[in-house]
Motif scaffolding. Structure first.
Motif, mmCIF file in Angstrom:
data_model
loop_
_atom_site.group_PDB
_atom_site.id
_atom_site.type_symbol
_atom_site.label_atom_id
_atom_site.label_comp_id
_atom_site.label_asym_id
_atom_site.label_seq_id
_atom_site.Cartn_x
_atom_site.Cartn_y
_atom_site.Cartn_z
ATOM 1 N N TYR A 1 35.198 42.617 33.485
ATOM 2 C CA TYR A 1 34.613 42.008 34.688
ATOM 3 C C TYR A 1 33.099 41.829 34.537
ATOM 4 N N HIS B 1 35.534 47.463 33.279
ATOM 5 C CA HIS B 1 36.766 46.947 32.684
ATOM 6 C C HIS B 1 37.933 47.842 33.060
ATOM 7 N N THR C 1 40.159 42.864 42.575
ATOM 8 C CA THR C 1 39.130 43.708 43.186
ATOM 9 C C THR C 1 39.426 43.944 44.666
ATOM 10 N N HIS D 1 36.808 37.944 35.997
ATOM 11 C CA HIS D 1 37.290 38.572 34.761
ATOM 12 C C HIS D 1 38.034 37.577 33.873
ATOM 13 N N THR E 1 35.499 36.238 44.361
ATOM 14 C CA THR E 1 35.939 37.248 43.404
ATOM 15 C C THR E 1 37.432 37.155 43.163
ATOM 16 N N THR E 2 37.957 38.079 42.402
ATOM 17 C CA THR E 2 39.364 38.058 42.013
ATOM 18 C C THR E 2 40.212 38.854 42.997
ATOM 19 N N SER F 1 39.998 34.012 39.221
ATOM 20 C CA SER F 1 38.682 33.797 38.617
ATOM 21 C C SER F 1 38.372 32.318 38.461
#
Length: 291
Positions: A231, A116, A48, A94, A44-45, A76
């Motif tokens: 996202y 979002h 988050t 995202h 994930t990013t 990402s």
């Protein structure tokens, strides 16, 4: 030696014992009810992770499903690179344009909208480039270019992809300029570098909100439609990578778009920052976001 016949009372007890044993086998969950592969890799990013959202959601998911989640928070682009190699089971990312290419390459399945927030341009309180009041993000970037420090993540993340799109819209190639510095780091770390060097940067609002108290980098540009930050959750394609935990990936994706999780996302950050860090979007159309 002649065996004595079993008395009726013992036959009755044996019969009852067998009934209880059968009932117990029926009532006990079978092994297949539990996850066959308990470990799940989520790529994930950093946003988050930096905002603390995953610290809230992952324990809920693990308790509900019995899976153990290993979270790898990168940009990402790096998350999708892991997916392309079968090194992750599920992605929460995202970077819409890159995600579409990922799906076209059949590396992922069931791409679903989750939530979002938006990107904002932050910088020194004195705003030496005078970007505050700019009509658009490309206009703000034009004012910064050449004479004022801009700190980029430079890590092929969703944020970096958005930044490059804004430079392109501004008709500027910032690569190689002394005023343009790339950190190769996550959002939180890049914000800290920008604060230390008194430079400008592009950030997602959620990470900025979670760190702004110690940054001294106010929002100077916001609200431009190009700054929407969307996202999606994507399951890595089991058909391409048989070792991928397909059941776990689907369970996590289902969890992220469930009513319970969407409710948590809707209120996450309100008590601490006065506004939510993300807006839940499961079941919506991307075209309708931000309206």
């Amino acid at each position: 030696m002649k065996l004595k016949p079993i008395k009726p009372v013992f036959r009755h007890l044996v019969f009852l014992a067998l009934l209880f044993l059968i009932a117990g086998l029926v009532a006990t969950p079978t092994a297949s009810a539990a996850p066959k592969q308990k470990n799940l890799i989520l790529a994930t990013t950093t946003s988050t992770q930096d905002t603390g959202l995953l610290d809230k959601l992952i324990p809920m998911f693990e308790k509900k499903t019995g899976y153990f989640v290993k979270t790898i928070a990168v940009g990402s682009g790096q998350a999708m690179a892991m997916g392309q190699k079968g090194e992750a089971d599920v992605l929460l990312v995202h970077s819409p344009d890159a995600e579409k290419k990922f799906m076209e390459g059949q590396y992922g399945i069931n791409r679903r909208l989750v939530m979002h927030n938006d990107f904002v341009i932050v910088g020194p309180p004195a705003d030496p480039a005078a970007i505050k009041g700019s009509k658009s993000s490309p206009e703000a970037f034009k004012k910064i270019a050449g004479g004022f420090l801009f700190v980029s993540r430079g890590d092929n993340s969703g944020t970096h992809a958005k930044e490059k799109a804004i430079w392109k819209a501004a008709g500027i190639n910032p690569e190689g300029g002394k005023w343009y510095q790339q950190t190769g780091l996550g959002m939180g770390q890049t914000l800290n570098v920008a604060a230390e060097k008194k430079g400008y940067t592009l950030t997602d609002r959620g990470t900025w909100l979670s760190l702004q108290k110690n940054l001294g980098l106010p929002i100077l540009m916001q609200g431009d439609p190009i700054l929407l930050n969307i996202y999606h959750v994507i399951e890595v394609n089991h058909a391409k990578w048989p070792k991928v935990n397909a059941a776990g990936a689907k369970a996590f994706a289902d969890f992220m778009v469930s009513a319970q999780t969407q409710k948590v996302i809707k209120t996450f950050g309100v008590d601490k920052y006065g506004s939510p860090l993300f807006f839940p979007d499961a079941g919506k159309r991307v075209e309708d976001l931000g309206k």
